[in-house]
Design a protein around this motif. Structure first.
Motif, PDB file in Angstrom:
ATOM      1  N   LYS A   1      -8.418   1.388 -10.630  1.00  9.75           N
ATOM      2  CA  LYS A   1      -9.046   0.882  -9.399  1.00  9.75           C
ATOM      3  C   LYS A   1      -8.055   0.681  -8.258  1.00  9.75           C
ATOM      4  N   ARG A   2      -6.765   0.771  -8.548  1.00 11.75           N
ATOM      5  CA  ARG A   2      -5.758   0.645  -7.484  1.00 11.75           C
ATOM      6  C   ARG A   2      -5.658   1.922  -6.664  1.00 11.75           C
ATOM      7  N   GLU A  56      -1.921  -0.926  -4.010  1.00  8.65           N
ATOM      8  CA  GLU A  56      -3.018   0.028  -3.919  1.00  8.65           C
ATOM      9  C   GLU A  56      -2.383   1.347  -3.507  1.00  8.65           C
ATOM     10  N   ARG A 116      -7.297   4.870  -4.473  1.00 10.42           N
ATOM     11  CA  ARG A 116      -8.463   5.253  -3.679  1.00 10.42           C
ATOM     12  C   ARG A 116      -8.181   6.597  -3.038  1.00 10.42           C
ATOM     13  N   CYS A 117      -9.188   7.449  -3.055  1.00 12.18           N
ATOM     14  CA  CYS A 117      -9.037   8.779  -2.464  1.00 12.18           C
ATOM     15  C   CYS A 117      -9.978   8.920  -1.280  1.00 12.18           C
ATOM     16  N   LEU A 118      -9.421   9.378  -0.177  1.00 12.78           N
ATOM     17  CA  LEU A 118     -10.180   9.588   1.049  1.00 12.78           C
ATOM     18  C   LEU A 118     -10.034  11.042   1.468  1.00 12.78           C
ATOM     19  N   LYS A 174      -9.609   8.116 -11.946  1.00 10.74           N
ATOM     20  CA  LYS A 174     -10.742   7.310 -11.472  1.00 10.74           C
ATOM     21  C   LYS A 174     -10.857   5.959 -12.168  1.00 10.74           C
ATOM     22  N   ILE A 185      -3.400   4.795  -1.709  1.00  9.77           N
ATOM     23  CA  ILE A 185      -4.415   5.526  -0.955  1.00  9.77           C
ATOM     24  C   ILE A 185      -3.952   6.974  -0.816  1.00  9.77           C
ATOM     25  N   GLU A 216      -7.554   1.889   6.474  1.00 16.73           N
ATOM     26  CA  GLU A 216      -8.266   1.491   5.260  1.00 16.73           C
ATOM     27  C   GLU A 216      -7.468   0.551   4.363  1.00 16.73           C
ATOM     28  N   THR A 234       0.843  -1.184   0.000  1.00 16.44           N
ATOM     29  CA  THR A 234       0.000   0.000   0.000  1.00 16.44           C
ATOM     30  C   THR A 234       0.882   1.238   0.000  1.00 16.44           C
ATOM     31  N   CYS A 245      -7.896  13.338  -8.141  1.00 12.34           N
ATOM     32  CA  CYS A 245      -8.304  11.935  -8.047  1.00 12.34           C
ATOM     33  C   CYS A 245      -9.224  11.546  -9.201  1.00 12.34           C
TER      34      CYS A 245
END
Length: 137
Positions: free
Chosen positions: A60-61, A38, A63-65, A57, A40, A86, A10, A53
């Protein structure tokens, strides 16, 4: 260790008001020779982070938080902790939003960490001044 089907590593990036540099950092990860990851990205109240982000889009690897308010100056610590909670992997690599990774960096890190001989891998960095960015995507 990670579940079957989970990414092997990650990458965690906290971002705050540097959308142009963030896009460059994400692209450097995508261009890596190591593909089982992934990424993040945690926005610490960065108004343009969602726009960045959205550029990625389809991957798929990535992810935006968003870090919950209020913004607390802490050099990304809260954002890092949120990403760790996460994460789908047990191995982490931190990438500053103003940095890039070299194409073989993650593969070498994974190789060193996955043997179980090392808990932490220190990497050598090289500094190249490219300017402060223009805050545009």
């Amino acid at each position: 260790m990670s579940n079957i089907g989970s990414p092997k590593i990650t990458i965690i990036t906290a971002t705050y008001y540097r959308p142009d540099l963030l896009a460059r950092a994400i692209r450097s990860v995508q261009e890596s020779t190591f593909k089982d990851y992934e990424h993040i990205v945690v926005s610490d109240h960065c108004p343009k982070a969602r726009q960045v982000c959205d550029l990625f889009k389809d991957d798929k690897r990535i992810r935006c938080l968003e870090q919950e308010p209020p913004h607390i100056p802490n050099h990304g610590s809260r954002a890092h902790n949120l990403a760790i909670k996460e994460a789908q992997s047990d191995l982490f690599c931190y990438l500053g939003d103003d940095n890039i990774v070299m194409p073989n960096h993650m593969g070498l890190m994974y190789e060193a960490l996955s043997t179980g001989e090392h808990d932490v891998v220190h990497t050598k960095t090289h500094e190249v001044r490219i300017g402060p960015g223009d805050h545009k995507i």
